[in-house]
Motif scaffolding. Structure first.
Motif, PDB file in Angstrom:
ATOM      1  N   UNK A 176       0.813  -1.219   0.000  1.00  0.00           N
ATOM      2  CA  UNK A 176       0.000   0.000   0.000  1.00  0.00           C
ATOM      3  C   UNK A 176       0.845   1.268   0.000  1.00  0.00           C
ATOM      4  N   UNK A 177       1.968   1.238   0.722  1.00  0.00           N
ATOM      5  CA  UNK A 177       2.769   2.462   0.857  1.00  0.00           C
ATOM      6  C   UNK A 177       3.611   2.746  -0.381  1.00  0.00           C
ATOM      7  N   UNK A 178       4.083   1.704  -1.064  1.00  0.00           N
ATOM      8  CA  UNK A 178       4.911   1.935  -2.241  1.00  0.00           C
ATOM      9  C   UNK A 178       4.172   2.768  -3.297  1.00  0.00           C
ATOM     10  N   UNK A 179       2.930   2.415  -3.645  1.00  0.00           N
ATOM     11  CA  UNK A 179       2.196   3.260  -4.593  1.00  0.00           C
ATOM     12  C   UNK A 179       1.854   4.645  -4.044  1.00  0.00           C
ATOM     13  N   UNK A 180       1.507   4.751  -2.736  1.00  0.00           N
ATOM     14  CA  UNK A 180       1.144   6.067  -2.196  1.00  0.00           C
ATOM     15  C   UNK A 180       2.363   6.979  -2.084  1.00  0.00           C
ATOM     16  N   UNK A 181       3.510   6.410  -1.709  1.00  0.00           N
ATOM     17  CA  UNK A 181       4.738   7.213  -1.677  1.00  0.00           C
ATOM     18  C   UNK A 181       5.118   7.626  -3.097  1.00  0.00           C
ATOM     19  N   UNK A 182       5.006   6.683  -4.034  1.00  0.00           N
ATOM     20  CA  UNK A 182       5.291   7.014  -5.436  1.00  0.00           C
ATOM     21  C   UNK A 182       4.356   8.113  -5.921  1.00  0.00           C
ATOM     22  N   UNK A 183       3.088   8.003  -5.540  1.00  0.00           N
ATOM     23  CA  UNK A 183       2.100   9.019  -5.928  1.00  0.00           C
ATOM     24  C   UNK A 183       2.471  10.382  -5.360  1.00  0.00           C
ATOM     25  N   UNK A 184       2.933  10.405  -4.104  1.00  0.00           N
ATOM     26  CA  UNK A 184       3.294  11.688  -3.495  1.00  0.00           C
ATOM     27  C   UNK A 184       4.574  12.254  -4.101  1.00  0.00           C
ATOM     28  N   UNK A 202       3.933  11.857   4.004  1.00  0.00           N
ATOM     29  CA  UNK A 202       2.481  11.741   3.982  1.00  0.00           C
ATOM     30  C   UNK A 202       2.048  10.520   3.179  1.00  0.00           C
ATOM     31  N   UNK A 203       2.807  10.189   2.132  1.00  0.00           N
ATOM     32  CA  UNK A 203       2.508   8.992   1.348  1.00  0.00           C
ATOM     33  C   UNK A 203       2.642   7.727   2.178  1.00  0.00           C
ATOM     34  N   UNK A 204       3.699   7.661   3.020  1.00  0.00           N
ATOM     35  CA  UNK A 204       3.850   6.531   3.937  1.00  0.00           C
ATOM     36  C   UNK A 204       2.656   6.440   4.879  1.00  0.00           C
ATOM     37  N   UNK A 205       2.252   7.600   5.412  1.00  0.00           N
ATOM     38  CA  UNK A 205       1.114   7.629   6.326  1.00  0.00           C
ATOM     39  C   UNK A 205      -0.185   7.210   5.655  1.00  0.00           C
ATOM     40  N   UNK A 206      -0.366   7.631   4.406  1.00  0.00           N
ATOM     41  CA  UNK A 206      -1.575   7.261   3.665  1.00  0.00           C
ATOM     42  C   UNK A 206      -1.569   5.770   3.334  1.00  0.00           C
ATOM     43  N   UNK A 207      -0.373   5.196   3.133  1.00  0.00           N
ATOM     44  CA  UNK A 207      -0.288   3.758   2.900  1.00  0.00           C
ATOM     45  C   UNK A 207      -0.656   2.968   4.140  1.00  0.00           C
ATOM     46  N   UNK A 208      -0.256   3.486   5.308  1.00  0.00           N
ATOM     47  CA  UNK A 208      -0.561   2.809   6.575  1.00  0.00           C
ATOM     48  C   UNK A 208      -2.002   3.057   7.023  1.00  0.00           C
ATOM     49  N   UNK A 209      -2.611   4.156   6.570  1.00  0.00           N
ATOM     50  CA  UNK A 209      -3.945   4.542   7.069  1.00  0.00           C
ATOM     51  C   UNK A 209      -5.020   3.470   6.901  1.00  0.00           C
ATOM     52  N   UNK A 210      -5.176   2.851   5.713  1.00  0.00           N
ATOM     53  CA  UNK A 210      -6.211   1.818   5.602  1.00  0.00           C
ATOM     54  C   UNK A 210      -5.972   0.643   6.551  1.00  0.00           C
ATOM     55  N   UNK A 211      -4.696   0.293   6.770  1.00  0.00           N
ATOM     56  CA  UNK A 211      -4.369  -0.829   7.662  1.00  0.00           C
ATOM     57  C   UNK A 211      -4.757  -0.494   9.097  1.00  0.00           C
ATOM     58  N   UNK A 212      -4.330   0.699   9.562  1.00  0.00           N
ATOM     59  CA  UNK A 212      -4.614   1.101  10.942  1.00  0.00           C
ATOM     60  C   UNK A 212      -6.113   1.310  11.145  1.00  0.00           C
ATOM     61  N   UNK A 213      -6.756   2.039  10.224  1.00  0.00           N
ATOM     62  CA  UNK A 213      -8.190   2.336  10.372  1.00  0.00           C
ATOM     63  C   UNK A 213      -9.031   1.064  10.320  1.00  0.00           C
ATOM     64  N   UNK A 214      -8.751   0.200   9.357  1.00  0.00           N
ATOM     65  CA  UNK A 214      -9.535  -1.031   9.190  1.00  0.00           C
ATOM     66  C   UNK A 214      -9.413  -1.916  10.432  1.00  0.00           C
ATOM     67  N   UNK A 215      -8.185  -2.091  10.913  1.00  0.00           N
ATOM     68  CA  UNK A 215      -7.972  -2.978  12.064  1.00  0.00           C
ATOM     69  C   UNK A 215      -8.430  -2.341  13.373  1.00  0.00           C
ATOM     70  N   UNK A 216      -8.438  -1.028  13.430  1.00  0.00           N
ATOM     71  CA  UNK A 216      -9.030  -0.347  14.590  1.00  0.00           C
ATOM     72  C   UNK A 216     -10.539  -0.589  14.609  1.00  0.00           C
ATOM     73  N   UNK A 217     -11.175  -0.476  13.432  1.00  0.00           N
ATOM     74  CA  UNK A 217     -12.608  -0.770  13.334  1.00  0.00           C
ATOM     75  C   UNK A 217     -12.922  -2.226  13.633  1.00  0.00           C
TER      76      UNK A 217
END
Length: 459
Positions: free
Chosen positions: A20-28, A293-308
């Motif tokens: 997830x982070x590789x594409x988001x970091x690349x995107x940023x 921020x790209x690293x954080x956005x890559x981690x966000x779905x993992x953290x948010x989903x597992x928190x839920x």
């Protein structure tokens, strides 16, 4: 969504974060090129490059405000959508998507009108001089027309990444960035349009990205679909998304306010050359901020989903990996800036005077960059956990409570070189802010883990 609907809750954290982070970091990184390529080309326009770069640099506070508003609804809505998905509630996730889309559209219309009516007044207040104002006005008059494309691309793309479609999110940015890099030299030099050509290249490129994002969210591959029935605004959907997105909005909008404070102060102490150098400094800072921020956005779905899904072990593991990766990146970039500041300065100007001035300013301005991975990792994790109050507090602490006052206090303390003292406000604020954030986050994160239960959460 992928090979398994629950892949965010089952795949190994390291493999998942890389995916997830590789594409988001690349995107940023691509987004970074998108943001700075205009300035690189403009700074090298024969004869007028230095003045044109300073004029467009003064536009940055307005561009930052446009970008910040794209984060207001969507960057709060996207983590909430991920949390709903983790709870198995896709209907609420789609309502969040639909409501945030409408809010983005309304904001776009209001911003476009304000920029077209008052851009000259804004630019003069933000540090433009009579020598540089026309370059700024020429750029903003055209850029304002593409506000809706910027809003929809950045805002709605957050919902694509939040579902785990990181590669698609990367392509959204890549399409526009490649178009911009191709069109910029054609419009600026080939057609002889100068600054106006850079603005036209930008909004055409953003329109292409916007079309890609909306087609995906209306298509068959997306898990959360943009539907008309979910566009009726509901306060119980919109207000929590705005509250959570407020920290990102403050973080990005405050960059605009800070840029204004820096420019006005530097114009008084150092004139156009000091403001021109600030344009380069903030551009180089994007080398740090956007990939982090790209690293954080890559981690966000993992953290948010597992928190839920109430899985504290995976939330804790994802944060630890995010923190390590962020610190490694910020430390490496800090070392490069300290060792080779002239290389970064030369990217934006061929003026020897501006290059020499900027080289010294860079080392001062980015002195605490190596610690910045901690700040961004904690800030993004607060947002991923849906902790709006904590996220807002750390954003306000660094920008408003510390940095803005220091811009005016530091020249009083170091009166021998007031211009460099202004630049020194940044590392002093960063050091104090990171120290506060690290301590505050430790207590808040333990509390979040305990709220999910589990033995590991009690440690």
């Amino acid at each position: 969504m992928s090979e398994s609907k629950d892949f965010l809750g089952k795949e190994p954290i390291g493999k998942l974060l890389l995916k997830l982070a590789l594409p988001t970091v690349t995107a940023q990184i691509i987004n970074m090129l998108y943001n700075i390529v205009d300035r690189i080309y403009i700074g090298h326009i024969p004869g007028t490059g230095e003045a044109a770069l300073t004029g467009v640099g003064v536009c940055m506070p307005l561009i930052m405000i446009v970008t910040a508003f794209s984060a207001f609804a969507a960057y709060g809505g996207a983590p909430r959508a991920s949390i709903f998905m983790g709870q198995g509630d896709n209907e609420s996730a789609e309502k969040t998507l639909g409501n945030c889309f409408v809010i983005q559209f309304i904001i776009s219309v209001l911003l476009t009108a304000a920029l077209l009516i008052w851009n000259r007044d804004f630019l003069m207040a933000f540090g433009a001089s009579e020598n540089t104002i026309q370059y700024g006005v020429d750029y903003m008059n055209i850029y304002a027309l593409g506000t809706i494309f910027v809003q929809m691309t950045l805002g709605m793309n957050a919902f694509i990444t939040a579902q785990g479609f990181a590669k698609t999110g990367m392509l959204s940015v890549l399409i526009g960035a490649v178009a911009n890099i191709i069109l910029d030299p054609i419009f600026i030099f080939g057609f002889g349009m100068g600054v106006a050509g850079a603005a036209w290249a930008t909004i055409i490129s953003q329109a292409l990205s916007c079309a890609w994002v909306l087609l995906f969210l209306l298509g068959k591959k997306t898990t959360l679909k943009l539907r008309v029935k979910n566009m009726a605004l509901r306060s119980n959907v919109v207000l929590p998304a705005l509250a959570l997105g407020l920290s990102n909005f403050i973080m990005q909008a405050s960059e605009s306010i800070i840029s204004i404070c820096f420019n006005s102060s530097l114009q008084g102490y150092g004139g156009d050359i000091a403001v021109g150098a600030m344009t380069i400094l903030t551009s180089v800072m994007q080398f740090a901020m956007l990939p982090l921020q790209g690293l954080g956005q890559g981690a966000q779905p993992i953290i948010s989903y597992n928190y839920g899904a109430r899985n504290p072990d995976r939330v804790k593991a994802a944060f630890k990996l995010l923190l390590k990766a962020s610190l490694v990146y910020s430390t490496l970039l800090w070392a490069l800036v300290m060792l080779f500041p002239q290389v970064f300065a030369a990217m934006f100007t061929n003026s020897q005077q501006l290059m020499e001035f900027t080289k010294n300013a860079l080392r001062i301005y980015m002195a605490c960059l190596l610690l910045f991975g901690i700040q961004v990792a904690c800030q993004m994790t607060f947002t991923s956990l849906g902790n709006a109050k904590a996220s807002i507090l750390v954003a306000v602490m660094r920008k408003f409570i510390l940095l803005i006052p220091l811009i005016y206090i530091m020249p009083m303390i170091f009166s021998s070189d007031k211009t460099m003292a202004v630049y020194m406000a940044e590392p002093v604020a960063d050091f104090i802010a990171v120290s506060f954030t690290a301590v505050f986050f430790t207590f808040q994160f333990k509390k979040a883990l305990r709220s999910m239960g589990g033995e590991d959460a009690k440690k």
